[in-house]
Design a protein around this motif. Structure first.
Motif, short mmCIF file in Angstrom:
data_model
loop_
_atom_site.label_atom_id
_atom_site.label_comp_id
_atom_site.label_asym_id
_atom_site.label_seq_id
_atom_site.Cartn_x
_atom_site.Cartn_y
_atom_site.Cartn_z
N GLN A 49 0.78 -1.27 0.04
CA GLN A 49 -0.20 -0.19 0.01
C GLN A 49 0.70 1.27 0.02
OE1 GLN A 49 -3.57 0.38 0.10
NE2 GLN A 49 -3.16 -1.48 -1.01
N ARG A 50 1.96 1.29 0.65
CA ARG A 50 2.85 2.46 0.81
C ARG A 50 3.60 2.66 -0.54
NH1 ARG A 50 3.98 1.24 6.30
NH2 ARG A 50 5.74 -0.20 5.53
N ALA A 51 3.84 1.50 -1.14
CA ALA A 51 4.42 1.65 -2.51
C ALA A 51 3.44 2.27 -3.39
CB ALA A 51 5.07 0.24 -2.96
N PHE A 52 2.10 1.75 -3.32
CA PHE A 52 1.03 2.29 -4.27
C PHE A 52 0.83 3.78 -4.36
CE2 PHE A 52 -3.10 3.39 -5.39
CZ PHE A 52 -3.13 3.33 -6.95
N HIS A 53 1.04 4.09 -2.92
CA HIS A 53 0.56 5.50 -2.74
C HIS A 53 1.89 6.45 -3.02
CE1 HIS A 53 -2.81 3.94 -0.35
NE2 HIS A 53 -3.23 5.01 -0.85
N LYS A 54 2.94 5.96 -3.14
CA LYS A 54 4.22 6.69 -3.38
C LYS A 54 4.25 7.01 -4.93
CE LYS A 54 7.17 5.83 0.27
NZ LYS A 54 8.06 4.75 0.45
N ARG A 55 3.93 6.11 -5.73
CA ARG A 55 4.12 6.27 -7.10
C ARG A 55 3.41 7.40 -7.83
NH1 ARG A 55 4.37 0.46 -7.04
NH2 ARG A 55 6.69 0.47 -7.16
N ASP A 56 4.18 7.73 -9.20
CA ASP A 56 3.76 8.84 -9.74
C ASP A 56 3.12 8.56 -10.89
OD1 ASP A 56 3.65 11.31 -11.17
OD2 ASP A 56 5.50 11.60 -11.19
N PHE A 57 1.65 8.63 -11.15
CA PHE A 57 0.99 8.32 -12.12
C PHE A 57 0.86 9.48 -13.41
CE2 PHE A 57 -0.24 4.87 -9.01
CZ PHE A 57 0.43 4.02 -9.58
N SER A 58 1.35 10.73 -13.31
CA SER A 58 1.00 11.78 -13.69
C SER A 58 1.24 11.34 -15.32
CB SER A 58 1.75 12.98 -13.43
OG SER A 58 2.96 12.85 -13.39
N GLU A 59 2.21 10.49 -15.71
CA GLU A 59 2.54 10.42 -17.29
C GLU A 59 1.77 9.51 -17.97
OE1 GLU A 59 5.03 12.16 -18.54
OE2 GLU A 59 5.25 13.14 -16.70
N VAL A 60 1.10 8.71 -16.97
CA VAL A 60 0.04 7.69 -17.59
C VAL A 60 -1.11 8.27 -18.32
CG1 VAL A 60 -1.71 5.88 -16.91
CG2 VAL A 60 0.33 6.23 -15.67
N PRO A 61 -1.40 7.93 -19.60
CA PRO A 61 -2.60 8.33 -20.42
C PRO A 61 -3.97 8.81 -19.68
CG PRO A 61 -1.67 6.47 -21.56
CD PRO A 61 -0.92 6.44 -20.11
N ALA A 62 -4.42 9.75 -20.04
CA ALA A 62 -6.00 9.99 -19.67
C ALA A 62 -6.85 8.94 -20.42
CB ALA A 62 -6.42 11.45 -20.07
N PRO A 63 -7.81 8.56 -19.66
CA PRO A 63 -8.17 9.16 -18.25
C PRO A 63 -7.60 8.31 -17.04
CG PRO A 63 -9.88 7.39 -18.86
CD PRO A 63 -8.83 7.29 -20.13
N TYR A 64 -6.72 7.13 -17.41
CA TYR A 64 -6.08 6.40 -16.16
C TYR A 64 -5.41 7.29 -15.35
CZ TYR A 64 -7.91 2.97 -19.82
OH TYR A 64 -8.35 2.41 -20.55
N ASN A 65 -4.73 8.29 -15.76
CA ASN A 65 -3.79 9.04 -14.85
C ASN A 65 -4.74 9.76 -13.65
OD1 ASN A 65 -5.03 10.90 -16.37
ND2 ASN A 65 -3.40 12.19 -16.87
N GLY A 66 -5.94 10.28 -14.04
CA GLY A 66 -6.68 10.96 -12.96
C GLY A 66 -7.32 9.94 -12.27
N ARG A 67 -7.81 8.80 -12.73
CA ARG A 67 -8.44 7.76 -12.09
C ARG A 67 -7.12 7.22 -10.80
NH1 ARG A 67 -11.88 4.44 -16.44
NH2 ARG A 67 -13.09 6.11 -17.26
#
Ligand SMILES: Nc1ncnc2c1ncn2[C@@H]1O[C@H](COP(=O)(O)OP(=O)(O)OP(=O)(O)O)[C@@H](O)[C@H]1O
Ligand SMILES: [Mg+2]
Length: 450
Positions: free
Chosen positions: A311-329
């Motif tokens: 859970q800690r690992a997931f919360h630290k990840r940066d998903f800003s480069e993932v294509p929309a709409p998945y980044n926001g989700r």
């Protein structure tokens, strides 16, 4: 007085034998509670800020730097007093941030812990603090010393909660317990993981104020309970399918003779494995699984709420480069309580699909119009791996028995699922299928064990 404790992956319960009567300990009016604990974080009070000698040193460094910058840039000079006030502001803000981080990193306020379903509700409401779900599933894993200490402390809190409730309701200071254990713990360390799990539980029980505890295999406990209610002597196979593990015992029970336990088998898989598979198949594609380059294990991290490092690992990840709409989700899923809400949705859907042909979960906390739907067939497809393991274990058991059992006694929460019942029926088509109380079979047997 000795009590029986079923420290379950999903639900925990306690009971005691009072004379010839079985008394189930109540938790918020129910004979079991969700094995979850919430530890609120005591947020620091800004009024506690004091300029210590060390912080004075930091202020002096900032003032010197500001003066040098003033000279270099030729800006309008600020007074010494003003520079000092500004520097104190900066140091105060940094101090507060460090205090918040420290509070969040620590195991938090153990004394104000809340347990059960209420723990999850409080966590979702407050959005801060620590929620620990299903700590049993971590006991057999490779743990760094600090993680081991934390998990022991959490187990101790839960066992103390049980001891206090039992002491109050039985009106006696409870100091002895028989604690259930799976035949095979979930483990990344092989059989050593099981030893570690028992060591942690024994230590936690001691911290919780128990003077002596012993352990009994969960399906053996369920067999003792079944024996107590059976008039005629017969052979039985007890099958306990829980949240984390599946446990089996072969026994002769019933009548006036003592029960005889012949053998026990265990599988380190249960309902939470079906939850994970359902989440991967039906929920995670809405977050980009299979449609983006986000590695599959990041979705596993998000789905496994009981695994704190994941859970800690997931919360630290940066998903800003993932294509929309998945980044926001994905970013919405990282918000406080996101993965906990999602997991609740997954498990509720699995349970509803035991009785209904289709089910839907609103993902409005991710995206206003988003929802996920699944059918019984989707669930069956997601359960293939678990059901296959269960079927193979039952085949192995059947091959090892000299004679098929007269009855199969089914217990554990997952035994409510019709697709699970079907696998058991297929493996022992001639045995009488007895449905025990899915929740209280194990704890009732633990309380009867002397
Ligand atoms: N109606 C239902 N249909 C399908 N699954 C169900 C149903 N009711 C409960 N479950 C599942 O049963 C599991 C909990 O069972 P149980 O309370 O026996 O486990 P536990 O004793 O806490 O775990 P373990 O014995 O493995 O440590 C959970 O995975 C839960 O989702
Ligand atoms: Mg159980």
């Amino acid at each position: 007085m000795r009590i029986g404790i079923d420290f379950g992956t999903s639900y925990s319960a306690a009971a005691a034998r009072v004379g010839d009567r079985l008394q189930h300990i109540q938790f918020n009016g129910l004979p079991q509670f969700r094995t979850a604990a919430f530890f609120p974080v005591a947020l620091p009070d800004p009024a506690d800020f004091r300029l210590t000698r060390e912080l004075e040193g930091e202020v002096a460094v900032l003032v010197r730097a500001a003066k040098a910058e003033q000279t270099r840039s030729g800006a309008m000079p600020r007074s010494e007093a003003q520079l000092y006030r500004d520097a104190v502001q900066v140091v105060r803000r940094q101090w507060l941030e460090a205090q918040v981080k420290e509070a969040e990193d620590s195991a938090a306020d153990l004394d104000d812990a809340v347990f059960g379903e209420e723990a999850i509700d409080r966590y979702l409401l407050e959005g801060s603090g620590h929620l620990v779900q299903s700590p049993k599933s971590m006991l057999g894993y490779d743990l760094l010393p600090r993680a081991r200490q934390t998990i022991t402390g959490i187990a101790a809190q839960i066992l103390e909660h049980i001891r206090m409730a039992a002491s109050e309701q039985l009106d006696i200071d409870v100091r002895l317990a028989t604690i259930g254990r799976p035949v095979q713990f979930r483990s990344s360390l092989g059989p050593e993981g099981g030893e570690q799990a028992l060591d942690i539980l024994a230590e936690a029980a001691q911290i919780a104020g128990f003077e002596a505890v012993d352990f009994l295999e969960e399906p053996v406990a369920a067999a003792l309970h079944y024996h107590a209610g059976s008039d005629t002597r017969h052979s039985t196979l007890v099958v306990d399918i829980g949240g984390g593990t599946t446990d089996i015992a072969h026994a002769h029970v019933g009548g006036s003779e003592m029960p005889v336990i012949h053998r026990a088998w265990g599988l380190p898989n249960g309902g939470t494995d079906v939850d994970l598979a359902l989440s991967m198949a039906q929920f995670m594609p809405l977050f980009g699984r299979g449609d983006t380059r986000v590695p599959a294990h990041h979705f596993v991290d998000a789905a496994m709420v009981q695994d704190m490092p994941r859970q800690r690992a997931f919360h630290k990840r940066d998903f800003s480069e993932v294509p929309a709409p998945y980044n926001g989700r994905l970013q919405a899923l990282q918000q406080d309580g996101g993965t906990t809400r999602l997991y609740r949705g997954v498990e509720t859907m699995k349970m509803r699909l035991s009785e209904h042909q289709a089910s839907r979960h609103e993902l409005d906390y991710i995206d206003a119009a988003l929802s996920v739907a699944a059918s019984r067939a989707d669930l069956t497809a997601a359960s293939v791996d678990f059901l296959g393991r269960l079927a193979r274990l039952l085949q192995e058991v059947a091959a090892e028995l000299a004679m098929p059992p007269d009855s199969v006694f089914l217990t554990g929460g997952m035994s409510r699922a019709p697709y699970v019942q079907a696998v058991v029926r297929d493996a022992f088509p001639h045995a009488r299928l007895v449905h025990g109380d899915p929740s209280l079979g194990v704890v009732s047997g633990l309380a009867s064990h002397l």
